[in-house]
Design a protein around this motif. Structure first.
Motif, PDB file in Angstrom:
ATOM      1  N   THR A  65      27.220  50.032  83.062  1.00 53.00           N
ATOM      2  CA  THR A  65      26.868  49.425  81.727  1.00 53.00           C
ATOM      3  C   THR A  65      25.490  50.213  81.650  1.00 53.00           C
ATOM      4  OG1 THR A  65      25.574  47.532  83.038  1.00 53.00           O
ATOM      5  CG2 THR A  65      27.720  47.174  82.151  1.00 53.00           C
TER       6      THR A  65
ATOM      7  N   ASP B 222      21.638  49.999  80.252  1.00 46.12           N
ATOM      8  CA  ASP B 222      20.856  49.333  80.303  1.00 46.12           C
ATOM      9  C   ASP B 222      20.082  48.823  79.063  1.00 46.12           C
ATOM     10  OD1 ASP B 222      21.062  48.445  82.908  1.00 46.12           O
ATOM     11  OD2 ASP B 222      19.482  49.765  83.738  1.00 46.12           O
TER      12      ASP B 222
ATOM     13  N   ARG C 207      21.449  46.004  77.008  1.00 41.49           N
ATOM     14  CA  ARG C 207      21.144  44.484  77.359  1.00 41.49           C
ATOM     15  C   ARG C 207      20.205  44.117  76.369  1.00 41.49           C
ATOM     16  NH1 ARG C 207      23.028  43.838  82.562  1.00 41.49           N
ATOM     17  NH2 ARG C 207      23.761  45.475  83.724  1.00 41.49           N
ATOM     18  N   GLN C 208      20.841  42.921  75.967  1.00 43.52           N
ATOM     19  CA  GLN C 208      20.010  42.116  75.054  1.00 43.52           C
ATOM     20  C   GLN C 208      20.409  40.562  75.119  1.00 43.52           C
ATOM     21  OE1 GLN C 208      21.121  41.681  70.808  1.00 43.52           O
ATOM     22  NE2 GLN C 208      22.222  43.372  71.005  1.00 43.52           N
ATOM     23  N   TRP C 209      19.888  39.695  74.368  1.00 44.82           N
ATOM     24  CA  TRP C 209      20.234  38.342  74.762  1.00 44.82           C
ATOM     25  C   TRP C 209      21.438  37.878  74.006  1.00 44.82           C
ATOM     26  CZ3 TRP C 209      21.209  35.480  70.214  1.00 44.82           C
ATOM     27  CH2 TRP C 209      20.988  36.094  68.991  1.00 44.82           C
TER      28      TRP C 209
ATOM     29  N   ALA D 254      24.259  39.434  74.544  1.00 43.19           N
ATOM     30  CA  ALA D 254      25.134  39.931  75.609  1.00 43.19           C
ATOM     31  C   ALA D 254      24.870  39.067  76.853  1.00 43.19           C
ATOM     32  CB  ALA D 254      25.140  41.329  75.859  1.00 43.19           C
ATOM     33  N   LYS D 255      23.736  38.172  77.010  1.00 46.13           N
ATOM     34  CA  LYS D 255      23.457  37.486  78.366  1.00 46.13           C
ATOM     35  C   LYS D 255      24.214  36.674  78.634  1.00 46.13           C
ATOM     36  CE  LYS D 255      19.619  34.812  80.296  1.00 46.13           C
ATOM     37  NZ  LYS D 255      17.994  34.300  80.129  1.00 46.13           N
TER      38      LYS D 255
END
Length: 397
Positions: free
Chosen positions: A74, A76, A79-81, A83-84
């Motif tokens: 993936t 990085d 990555r954000q909220w 997709a958490k």
């Protein structure tokens, strides 16, 4: 497309492609600079890049990559909220094998069963026509497992007799049942293929001079309340890319009827959405209602639509066409001939009632005429008149 010059103007349907990739305009087509070598070179480069990635991953072929989800990583940066907590392991894990020896890629050739294809028996029955142009009539059942019926036969006709095919009516195929996909695809001249029953999607795809007829069984064999004109007899995308021939459907067609038709004449008793989309030639007669977006991108050919309820104009995509009344005598005669053919081939009660009250019925039709096509026809008529002998003396030049 980009390798041969496409600049993504998103106007393919307008016939005005500025680089000549998607247009019939001869002046614009002069600007086309693409070659097959451009496409070949691009695909070689794609393959070379794929080999580079595979080498980095330690794999020598695409087959070795199949199922190796552990090689995926993936980013990085993504990555954000939102997709958490999102767990993709269920879709990234290799599927459970139904049995120990099950493969995860192609390991054996598909059994096409071409030797037992429906057309094999047609070739045997039609041998006299293929060899010496003798008239042949064939009566057989058909099921929806039988697909592209008539296509291999048409190939044999073209291989032996060329693009001209056979004389009209040389081969009569009378089939009963429900035909599978692509009935009569690329049907050659000289073949009349009639199905008493119905047909699946893509009936008459690429029709190339033959005659295709689909009709329900005679009314006396149906339920008393059954009306063919209210029921679908052929599926989606009938007559896609047809270049010649005739088609008569006793009943309705589903969506995308006559898309990219460039030369076939067709009669049907109703269509779904997107009828006559991107049509460039031929004739289409609609003896019933149409769906929305009729004639989108239609740059050629003519459609005659029965507008009993007076609401057809609301369903027309008028971006490239005009709607006209049936005042022209030549149009009336052409329409009448097509209706007579439809009645003769299918026994249509709709065609019979219209012909019985022709003087009134013809006023219910609307003519869909592409703007540019009309301009071309008018130019051709003017040039022909100017070149006709004696026009100058008559004051017509």
């Amino acid at each position: 497309m980009i390798t041969v010059g496409c600049i993504m103007m998103r106007k393919c349907h307008l016939n005005t492609c500025p680089v000549g990739v998607c247009t019939q305009d001869p002046e614009l087509r002069k600007k086309f600079t693409g070659t097959p070598e451009h496409v070949i070179n691009f695909l070689f480069m794609v393959a070379e890049e794929a080999r580079t990635y595979m080498a980095r991953l330690g794999c020598r072929s695409i087959d070795e990559l199949v199922g190796k989800s552990q090689l995926l990583k993936t980013d990085d940066a993504l990555r954000q909220w939102k997709a958490k907590g999102l767990d993709l392991s269920a879709i990234l894990s290799p599927a459970t094998k139904p049995y120990a020896t099950a493969g995860v890629r192609k390991t054996q050739e598909q059994a096409h069963e071409l030797k037992s294809h429906y057309d094999r028996q047609l070739l045997e029955h039609c041998a006299p026509a293929l060899e010496s142009k003798e008239h042949v009539r064939v009566d057989l059942p058909i099921t929806n497992l039988d697909r592209t019926v008539g296509t291999t036969l048409s190939y044999a006709i073209s291989k032996r007799h060329g693009a001209a095919g056979l004389p009209d009516g040389t081969i009569e195929l009378n089939l009963r049942g429900s035909a599978g996909q692509s009935l009569g695809a690329w049907l050659a001249s000289g073949v009349t293929l009639t199905v008493t029953g119905d047909a699946n999607d893509y009936a008459g795809k690429g029709l190339s001079g033959g005659t295709l007829v689909v009709k329900p069984p005679a009314d006396e064999h149906n339920h008393p309340s059954f009306r063919a004109e209210d029921n679908i007899v052929v599926g989606n995308v009938a007559l896609y890319g047809a270049t010649g021939g005739e088609a008569y459907f006793r009943g309705m067609a589903a969506e995308r009827f006559c898309v990219r038709n460039s030369g076939a004449k067709a009669v049907v008793e109703g269509v779904g959405d997107h009828g006559c989309e991107y049509m460039t030639g031929g004739r289409a007669v609609i003896l019933g209602s149409t769906g929305r977006n009729f004639a989108a991108g239609m740059s050629g050919g003519i459609a005659y639509v029965l507008d009993r309820d007076g609401d057809f104009e609301n369903k027309l995509n008028d971006g490239m066409v005009d709607l006209e009344d049936m005042r022209n005598f030549e149009d009336q005669q052409e329409l009448r001939t097509l209706l007579e053919n439809h009645l003769r081939h299918t026994g249509s009660t709709v065609a019979a009632s219209l012909l019985a009250d022709w003087s009134h019925a013809v006023s219910l039709f609307r003519k869909v005429m592409p703007v540019d096509y009309r301009r071309v026809l008018e130019t051709q008529k003017r040039i022909a008149a100017e070149q006709a002998p004696g026009t100058a003396e008559l004051g017509l030049g």
